[in-house]
Scaffold this active site. Structure first.
Site: not given
Ligand code: PAF
Length: 289
Positions: A151, A35, A188, A31, A37
């Site tokens: 990530d 952008e 963050r 959540g 996401h």
């Molecule tokens: O990348 C993230 O936001 C989290 O690590 C994920 C993949 C949703 C797992 O909680």
């Protein structure tokens, strides 16, 4: 768009969609959407009949002194944004729904990919990630799942889990989305004060300096790492957690930079830990080094 809170309900919806021959794309998130996401959701929308986005701040992947309690949350805004990019269902379970009383099963990828970089300063983090991601895969049964290259280590760990456990889905990794000044988007970033926000730019700039060195012909990973470290160590307000120059395929050490290469770093700016990386395909160097 529908908001679903129960595992059994989203399971039923996804099972029926599969039986109707529809393809399902899953976008797992914690959540506080940005952008980055939304780019995952757009990719999922373009490639699947049904798009499910999960929003769950997963307690298992936070250490005891980390920011689980203060992690930014805004469900109303998230739902508006998810709907704007064509998500069909947001799955928003609470902690008890995902980990009911007595929950006791964990999934862990072992080896180098979960021993270095973020794993060093965040013990147990990847075990928490793989556990929740496998649960989400089992619940939604997607054909494709979308993760951000920001990530990079997480994406590699998840791909390893999928390969090792023969999970029948494709992991799609989408490029990092950056602010206009180059800072990688992250939920963050909201922790940063205006001064820290300026100082944080040292991170993408240091990685870019590493890439430039490679572009000029350097093929020694230690020299590239030193260049990035030097840039970060000289930056005000920045404390280095790690700098890594390694294989972009499996994070293994490289003697010579060639093929898929990952330049990755984590730093603290004030109390905020930020990560960033550059992945590139490095051609063999023909000029004498
Ligand atoms: O990348 C993230 O936001 C989290 O690590 C994920 C993949 C949703 C797992 O909680």
């Amino acid at each position: 768009m529908e908001i679903i809170k129960k595992v059994s309900e989203i399971q039923g919806i996804c099972l029926q969609a599969r039986q109707e021959g529809k393809s399902i794309g899953l976008v797992p998130t914690m959540g506080y959407l940005h952008e980055g996401h939304l780019s995952l959701a757009r990719a999922a929308r373009a490639e699947n009949d049904l798009v499910v986005m999960s929003i769950f701040v997963n307690p298992l992947q936070f250490g005891p002194r980390e920011d689980f309690a203060t992690y930014p949350r805004d469900m109303e805004r998230d739902c508006r944004l998810a709907e704007s990019v064509g998500v069909d269902y947001v799955f928003v379970p609470d902690g008890e729904e995902m980990y009911p009383q007595g929950y006791n099963t964990y999934v862990e990828v072992l080896g180098e990919v979960t021993e270095k970089m973020c794993a060093r300063s965040r013990p147990g983090h990847f075990r928490g990630v793989t556990t929740v991601v496998l649960k989400l895969f089992n619940i939604v049964q997607p054909h494709r799942a979308y993760f951000g290259q920001k990530d990079a280590q997480q994406a590699i760990v998840i791909k390893k889990m999928v390969a090792d456990l023969n999970l029948p889905l494709k992991i799609v990794t989408c490029p990092i989305v950056r602010e206009a000044d180059g800072l990688a988007m992250s939920s963050r970033n909201t922790y940063l004060s205006p001064e820290e926000r300026r100082q944080a730019l040292a991170l993408p700039r240091a990685l870019a300096a590493g890439r430039e060195l490679i572009e000029r012909g350097e093929r020694d990973p230690r020299k590239v790492r030193e260049k990035i470290l030097e840039a970060l160590n000289g930056a005000p307000g920045v404390r280095v957690d790690y700098v890594e120059v390694c294989s972009g395929r499996d994070l293994s050490e490289l003697g010579v930079l060639e093929g898929p290469v990952l330049l990755a770093a984590a730093v603290y700016v004030g109390k905020t830990r930020l990560i960033d990386n550059i992945d590139l395909e490095v051609k063999p160097c023909c000029a004498p080094c």
